[in-house]
Design an enzyme around this catalytic site. Structure first.
Site, PDB file in Angstrom:
ATOM      1  N   LEU A   1     -12.499 -13.090  50.341  1.00 48.31           N
ATOM      2  CA  LEU A   1     -13.005 -11.767  50.668  1.00 48.31           C
ATOM      3  C   LEU A   1     -14.528 -11.713  50.724  1.00 48.31           C
ATOM      4  O   LEU A   1     -15.214 -12.390  49.965  1.00 48.31           O
ATOM      5  CB  LEU A   1     -12.499 -10.749  49.642  1.00 48.31           C
ATOM      6  CG  LEU A   1     -10.976 -10.648  49.512  1.00 48.31           C
ATOM      7  CD1 LEU A   1     -10.611  -9.577  48.501  1.00 48.31           C
ATOM      8  CD2 LEU A   1     -10.319 -10.361  50.848  1.00 48.31           C
ATOM      9  N   HIS A   2     -15.020 -10.849  51.624  1.00 51.75           N
ATOM     10  CA  HIS A   2     -16.450 -10.580  51.745  1.00 51.75           C
ATOM     11  C   HIS A   2     -16.649  -9.071  51.716  1.00 51.75           C
ATOM     12  O   HIS A   2     -15.687  -8.291  51.538  1.00 51.75           O
ATOM     13  CB  HIS A   2     -17.024 -11.203  53.015  1.00 51.75           C
ATOM     14  CG  HIS A   2     -16.260 -10.873  54.264  1.00 51.75           C
ATOM     15  ND1 HIS A   2     -16.249  -9.617  54.820  1.00 51.75           N
ATOM     16  CD2 HIS A   2     -15.473 -11.655  55.064  1.00 51.75           C
ATOM     17  CE1 HIS A   2     -15.501  -9.617  55.920  1.00 51.75           C
ATOM     18  NE2 HIS A   2     -15.012 -10.833  56.089  1.00 51.75           N
ATOM     19  N   ASP A   3     -17.895  -8.643  51.899  1.00 52.45           N
ATOM     20  CA  ASP A   3     -18.208  -7.213  51.781  1.00 52.45           C
ATOM     21  C   ASP A   3     -17.470  -6.365  52.808  1.00 52.45           C
ATOM     22  O   ASP A   3     -17.193  -5.183  52.569  1.00 52.45           O
ATOM     23  CB  ASP A   3     -19.718  -6.986  51.921  1.00 52.45           C
ATOM     24  CG  ASP A   3     -20.498  -7.486  50.719  1.00 52.45           C
ATOM     25  OD1 ASP A   3     -19.871  -7.778  49.684  1.00 52.45           O
ATOM     26  OD2 ASP A   3     -21.741  -7.589  50.823  1.00 52.45           O
TER      27      ASP A   3
ATOM     28  N   HIS B   1     -14.353  -6.747  53.799  1.00 50.55           N
ATOM     29  CA  HIS B   1     -13.045  -6.421  53.231  1.00 50.55           C
ATOM     30  C   HIS B   1     -13.165  -5.316  52.180  1.00 50.55           C
ATOM     31  O   HIS B   1     -12.372  -4.370  52.164  1.00 50.55           O
ATOM     32  CB  HIS B   1     -12.423  -7.657  52.572  1.00 50.55           C
ATOM     33  CG  HIS B   1     -12.088  -8.761  53.506  1.00 50.55           C
ATOM     34  ND1 HIS B   1     -12.709  -9.987  53.467  1.00 50.55           N
ATOM     35  CD2 HIS B   1     -11.191  -8.833  54.525  1.00 50.55           C
ATOM     36  CE1 HIS B   1     -12.203 -10.770  54.399  1.00 50.55           C
ATOM     37  NE2 HIS B   1     -11.290 -10.090  55.057  1.00 50.55           N
TER      38      HIS B   1
ATOM     39  N   GLY C   1     -11.128  -3.805  60.225  1.00 52.91           N
ATOM     40  CA  GLY C   1     -12.514  -3.821  60.681  1.00 52.91           C
ATOM     41  C   GLY C   1     -12.603  -4.024  62.183  1.00 52.91           C
ATOM     42  O   GLY C   1     -11.780  -4.717  62.793  1.00 52.91           O
TER      43      GLY C   1
ATOM     44  N   VAL D   1     -19.211  -4.642  59.101  1.00 52.41           N
ATOM     45  CA  VAL D   1     -20.229  -4.766  58.054  1.00 52.41           C
ATOM     46  C   VAL D   1     -21.078  -5.992  58.366  1.00 52.41           C
ATOM     47  O   VAL D   1     -20.554  -7.078  58.647  1.00 52.41           O
ATOM     48  CB  VAL D   1     -19.581  -4.886  56.665  1.00 52.41           C
ATOM     49  CG1 VAL D   1     -20.628  -5.137  55.585  1.00 52.41           C
ATOM     50  CG2 VAL D   1     -18.783  -3.623  56.352  1.00 52.41           C
TER      51      VAL D   1
ATOM     52  N   MET E   1      -6.512 -11.940  54.528  1.00 56.92           N
ATOM     53  CA  MET E   1      -6.104 -13.312  54.292  1.00 56.92           C
ATOM     54  C   MET E   1      -6.891 -13.921  53.130  1.00 56.92           C
ATOM     55  O   MET E   1      -6.910 -15.132  52.945  1.00 56.92           O
ATOM     56  CB  MET E   1      -6.288 -14.168  55.552  1.00 56.92           C
ATOM     57  CG  MET E   1      -5.360 -13.777  56.680  1.00 56.92           C
ATOM     58  SD  MET E   1      -5.048 -15.095  57.887  1.00 56.92           S
ATOM     59  CE  MET E   1      -6.707 -15.466  58.434  1.00 56.92           C
TER      60      MET E   1
ATOM     61  N   ARG F   1     -15.398 -16.929  57.898  1.00 58.00           N
ATOM     62  CA  ARG F   1     -15.788 -18.224  58.459  1.00 58.00           C
ATOM     63  C   ARG F   1     -17.288 -18.479  58.389  1.00 58.00           C
ATOM     64  O   ARG F   1     -17.750 -19.579  58.699  1.00 58.00           O
ATOM     65  CB  ARG F   1     -15.288 -18.334  59.907  1.00 58.00           C
ATOM     66  CG  ARG F   1     -13.769 -18.480  59.967  1.00 58.00           C
ATOM     67  CD  ARG F   1     -13.267 -18.768  61.378  1.00 58.00           C
ATOM     68  NE  ARG F   1     -11.879 -19.171  61.363  1.00 58.00           N
ATOM     69  CZ  ARG F   1     -10.841 -18.344  61.378  1.00 58.00           C
ATOM     70  NH1 ARG F   1     -11.064 -17.041  61.413  1.00 58.00           N
ATOM     71  NH2 ARG F   1      -9.604 -18.790  61.349  1.00 58.00           N
TER      72      ARG F   1
END
Length: 277
Positions: free
Chosen positions: A29-31, A33, A146, A175, A26, A186
């Site tokens: 992005l973070h690590d 993803h 994940g 992660v 969605m 979030r």
């Protein structure tokens, strides 16, 4: 990396894409993803990696944060391109839902009405529906998710199996930051003080998991102690519970593969996490 905003455009390249690995997101992005993309390249025999960015209105319940969900499209594209994504599917709502969605995937209530489903009614119905729709657009051979969203992965694996979809669902380990906090879009809602407090959720899950590994089967006592510790530090837990991995039902005392899962609010931010035992 090519960006596609229409189903027709994505399908036109999919026909000649060979074996496809797909990681739906969605955005924001973070690590975690990006780790899905790296895993797709390293651990599958995919010829092509496709990701998607679509904030699915259907899966946000009343009072949830659809409108304020962070949209960071340009930064997301830079990260995906750097990670080696070949194609990004980024439709708008009119492309994904040209008419009101009236046909839905209905997961087994035994799986979808407990835990997250009890606090977010209809959530997994909407998740399963949009994922099936994405699968029908992308035709992935492999799809990566994940484990932080543990119940979601269970529901999607069951959907794939029972509907005989030609897609293998691979679940990858959560992660985490150096202090144990699970990577989540979030987390950006947390204040500085809340961010410092947030790893307590992981520590309580770890304490329960370690006690079970050491032989304790008094799950009720372990769960109550962990919930009380969270509440003492200002959390508002929805649940913290030990369940069977296979179906997230209450565990049998004679053993089997288990997982401890939790959801709790810290300030206005709702965090979820889990640890397999």
């Amino acid at each position: 990396m090519r960006i596609h905003t229409s189903i027709a455009s994505l399908r036109a390249v999919r026909i000649q894409a060979g074996r496809v690995a797909f990681a739906p997101t969605m955005g924001n992005l973070h690590d975690g993803h990006i780790s899905l993309v790296h895993a797709a390249r390293k651990h599958t025999d995919a010829d092509t990696i496709i990701t998607s960015i679509f904030v699915n209105r259907l899966q946000f319940g009343q009072g949830e944060d659809f409108d304020k969900y962070p949209r960071t499209f340009e930064a997301d594209c830079e990260r995906l391109a750097a990670a080696g994504v070949d194609h990004l599917f980024a439709p708008d709502e009119a492309e994904m839902y040209p008419q009101p969605q009236r046909y839905y995937v209905e997961p087994d209530p035994e799986h979808a009405s407990i835990l997250e489903g009890a606090f977010r009614p209809g959530h997994f119905r909407s998740v399963a529906t949009v994922v099936l729709k994405l699968f029908n657009i992308v035709w992935p051979d492999v799809a990566l998710f994940g484990k932080k969203d543990y119940q979601q992965v269970m529901v999607l694996k069951n959907m794939v199996r029972e509907l005989a979809l030609p897609t293998e669902v691979i679940a990858l380990d959560t992660v985490r930051a150096a202090d144990g906090l699970a990577q989540s879009s979030r987390n950006g809602y947390l204040s500085a003080d809340e961010r410092a407090e947030a790893p307590r959720l992981y520590r309580q899950l770890s304490a329960v998991a370690e006690a079970v590994r050491s032989g304790s089967r008094d799950f009720t006592r372990l769960e109550a102690a962990a919930l009380a510790e969270l509440e003492r530090h200002g959390w508002k837990p929805d649940y913290l519970t030990v369940r069977r991995r296979a179906d997230l039902q209450l565990p049998e005392r004679l053993g089997g593969s288990l997982v401890v899962l939790a959801a709790a609010r810290l300030g206005t931010t709702r965090l979820i996490d889990n640890i397999e035992i």
